[in-house]
Design an enzyme around this catalytic site. Structure first.
Site, mmCIF file in Angstrom:
data_model
loop_
_atom_site.group_PDB
_atom_site.id
_atom_site.type_symbol
_atom_site.label_atom_id
_atom_site.label_comp_id
_atom_site.label_asym_id
_atom_site.label_seq_id
_atom_site.Cartn_x
_atom_site.Cartn_y
_atom_site.Cartn_z
ATOM 1 N N HIS A 189 -8.117 -30.475 -11.482
ATOM 2 C CA HIS A 189 -6.782 -30.221 -10.933
ATOM 3 C C HIS A 189 -6.058 -31.507 -10.560
ATOM 4 O O HIS A 189 -4.834 -31.511 -10.390
ATOM 5 C CB HIS A 189 -6.904 -29.308 -9.708
ATOM 6 C CG HIS A 189 -5.647 -28.604 -9.327
ATOM 7 N ND1 HIS A 189 -5.043 -27.653 -10.119
ATOM 8 C CD2 HIS A 189 -4.852 -28.695 -8.224
ATOM 9 C CE1 HIS A 189 -3.961 -27.192 -9.536
ATOM 10 N NE2 HIS A 189 -3.809 -27.815 -8.375
ATOM 11 N N SER A 218 0.622 -26.770 -10.580
ATOM 12 C CA SER A 218 -0.040 -25.926 -9.588
ATOM 13 C C SER A 218 0.947 -24.842 -9.130
ATOM 14 O O SER A 218 1.431 -24.070 -9.951
ATOM 15 C CB SER A 218 -0.546 -26.790 -8.431
ATOM 16 O OG SER A 218 -1.483 -26.093 -7.651
#
Length: 668
Positions: free
Chosen positions: A627, A513
């Site tokens: 994610h 990320s």
């Protein structure tokens, strides 16, 4: 007992504890235990009952040959003899009830859509259930999706075509009554103690034109009227009414979205009016932001009212640790339970007793029962026999200086004693996401696996991390990849300077990320690393602006109001893809195909750019994941990810460039 080294496959051996709730008398706790189901490549969650005097007792027993069962979000009846909870054992998640006196669980609700949260009324006659209402379809064609809202995408959900609403569900006749506006999202129900009023959060009528913050509303059961109770100026979450009904508390701030300001406890009088920041003198933000790849069920609340109604107990992170404090209505703060090398992930408090899940670098988290004087007794020990058989690495903490003199925390994990060490130990630099997250005293399976492979693992909390106050958290605003990057590399340099066994000639870097953004930035500005792995990363802030589920409002806040049509050059100046021609480091890109937080188009751009430029690049695309792959993805895919990281580093630190080792298919 002879100990062995940990492996990636040991992921399937872990048991995860979370979401404890106490009985009304504070003597027993129900909590959630999650385990990996190897056969079905997923996770099963069950409820356990503990009193701290005997072994925890499993309450729910479910098995279906074709799916995993999730039992979670438990709560007690007023008399403590029954437990309510959510379960999807019947297909869709509904509210169930289990008598602790014996007998089978009973399903209570029958909503057509999933029930995602619930609250029992004080007289136990009704439930408030959170469930979705689908948008009206404009076109009767399953191949066509019409998007009609600005924020239409959500990681883990995909395209949004429904709103979360609150319903009253009568437990006697099963009648349902919609309480909230079906065109808005609603959540966080909280009853007044007398049951005459319900407070809840609801988005604005036209959020595209204003903002997507939640306001607080009240519903009066005597008049059947809903009224605006508090107009939000920032985050609002976790509503709770005081025992006397005179105050409503919430966790939040008054600084808009994506704020670096601390999340605090705010008080509203039952008559309304402005909110008072009770925790204004608290240096850090409420909650726990210490990351880990071995945690489930983090609980509902970051604070609870104490029974006397004159104080509240709250969860707060201070640097790399998280514990519990108490604050009185006069603002006086005292410590309830805080160990500098532990992280509390969830808790509940009743009748002067606390149930908390406590984790550390050697524990994924277990249930502890804590008395009012801070004395704690461990009530569960789900992983001890397994962990006792492993030769694990213990992080070595260090403090170092940033270029501007800021004190920063870092750690290094060396290979365990049983690893056959080389004269010089290769080093892996790990970078956390967020950026408002943190590393600390939590178990990290990935780090332990790398240490078991013979690497020294370095990780730090640069400016922008949580747990060090609002000013520190704001330290990377409008400055991604600059001072924060220097903080990170200075931490690595500190280890290389102070631990001579570490090999300067074999340095590796990885992160996910924001940590992936930083990995991409680093390899574009230095060639010091032998190889890199970038995960769920960002390379182009301009295109990220319009494709991520948080995109524009997240970046606008982090980059001082920057927008696509006024600040293209600014956004691109921070984008790693601008530095692609300077990259020489071999890099493996790992990305989930259903990641809507950092969309896979970011990985695609980065891969094509680097391959065109002749950089040794590997692109690993993982189907059906989002994610959260490293934390809650399907076990088989999580293992593949771990093997890809380890194989890429092993291949390059050994200098073997002849074979592509990473065609690794993991079966569990």
């Amino acid at each position: 007992m002879t100990k062995r080294l940990i492996t990636a496959e040991d992921l399937v051996q872990f048991t995860f504890a979370g979401s404890p709730v106490l009985s009304p008398d504070g003597k027993r706790a129900v909590y959630v235990v999650t385990k990996v189901d190897k056969e079905k490549n997923g996770y099963d969650s069950s409820l356990y009952l503990a009193d701290g005097l005997s072994e925890p007792r499993r309450l729910t027993f479910d098995y279906m040959s074709d799916k995993q069962i999730k039992n979670h979000k438990p709560s007690f009846s007023k008399d403590g003899r029954s437990v309510y909870f959510l379960s999807d054992r019947s297909g869709k998640s509904q509210v169930w009830r289990l008598s602790l006196d014996g007998g089978d669980s009973q399903v209570l609700t029958d909503f057509s859509e999933e029930v995602t949260d619930y609250l029992l009324s004080p007289d136990e006659s009704v439930l408030v259930c959170q469930s979705s209402i689908k948008d009206d379809r404009e076109i009767e064609n399953d191949d066509v999706t019409v998007v009609a809202r600005l924020r239409y995408l959500a990681n883990g959900k995909g395209i949004l075509s429904a709103n979360e609403a609150l319903f009253l569900f009568n437990l006697q006749n099963h009648e349902k009554k919609l309480l909230t506006d079906k065109t808005r999202n609603a959540c966080n129900p909280a009853f007044s103690p007398d049951g005459k009023r319900l407070y809840f959060c609801q988005t604005k009528a036209e959020p595209d034109k204003t903002d997507y913050l939640y306001d607080i509303y009240s519903f009066d059961f005597e008049t059947n009227k809903t009224a605006l109770f508090y107009k939000a100026k920032g985050d609002v979450d976790d509503l709770q009414v005081s025992p006397d009904g005179h105050r409503v508390a919430f966790a939040g701030n008054e600084d808009g979205e994506c704020s670096p300001e601390n999340i605090g406890i705010w008080l509203l009088q039952e008559t309304g009016g402005p909110a008072e920041n009770l925790t204004e003198s608290e240096e850090c933000s409420l909650g726990n932001y210490v990351g880990t790849d071995v945690r489930f069920d983090e609980g509902r609340s970051v604070f609870v009212w104490n029974d006397d109604g004159q104080s509240l107990t709250y969860l707060v992170q201070n640097g790399p640790a998280a514990g519990l404090k108490r604050i009185g209505l006069d603002g006086h703060i005292s410590t309830v339970y805080f160990n500098e090398k532990e992280v509390i992930t969830s808790f509940d408090s009743k009748n002067g007793r606390i149930a908390a899940v406590v984790s550390s670098v050697s524990s994924t988290g277990d249930l502890f029962l804590i008395n009012s004087d801070g004395a704690a007794r461990q009530a569960s020990d789900h992983n001890r026999r397994f962990l006792d058989g492993l030769d694990l690495s213990e992080p070595v903490p260090f403090t170092y200086k940033a270029a501007d003199g800021l004190d920063l925390d870092g750690w290094v994990m060396f290979p365990p004693d049983s690893v056959q060490k080389e004269k010089k130990i290769p080093v892996v630099l790990e970078i956390h996401g967020g950026p408002a997250a943190a590393y600390g005293y939590s178990f990290e399976h990935e780090f332990q696996c790398l240490a078991a492979e013979g690497y020294a693992v370095v990780f730090t909390n640069p400016r922008g991390s949580q747990g060090y106050g609002a000013e520190f958290c704001a330290g990377c605003y409008d400055d991604w990849g600059r001072k924060d990057k220097d903080d990170i590399l200075r931490g690595l340099d500190y280890v290389l300077d102070h631990f001579p066994a570490c090999d300067r000639s074999r340095q590796f870097v990885t992160g996910g990320s924001y940590g992936g953004f930083m990995t991409n930035t680093i390899v574009g500005t230095t060639d010091r690393f032998t190889a890199a792995v970038t995960q769920r990363s960002i390379c182009n802030l301009y295109s990220f602006f319009g494709t991520s589920d948080i995109s524009y409002y997240f970046l606008k806040r982090y980059f001082n109001g920057a927008d696509l049509w006024t600040d293209e050059e600014k956004l691109m100046s921070f984008s790693p893809i601008r530095r692609a021609p300077h990259v020489t480091t071999p890099i493996c890109i790992i990305h989930s195909e259903e990641d809507y937080r950092c969309p896979i188009e970011q990985a695609e751009q980065w891969y094509i750019a680097l391959r065109r430029l002749g950089v040794e690049t590997r692109f690993v695309r993982i189907k059906g994941e989002n994610h959260e792959l490293s934390r809650s993805g399907r076990p088989e895919n999580r293992l593949t990810r771990l093997h890809e990281i380890i194989n890429w580093f092993n291949k390059h630190h050994a200098g073997d460039f002849s074979a592509d080792q990473a065609n690794t298919i993991v079966k569990i």
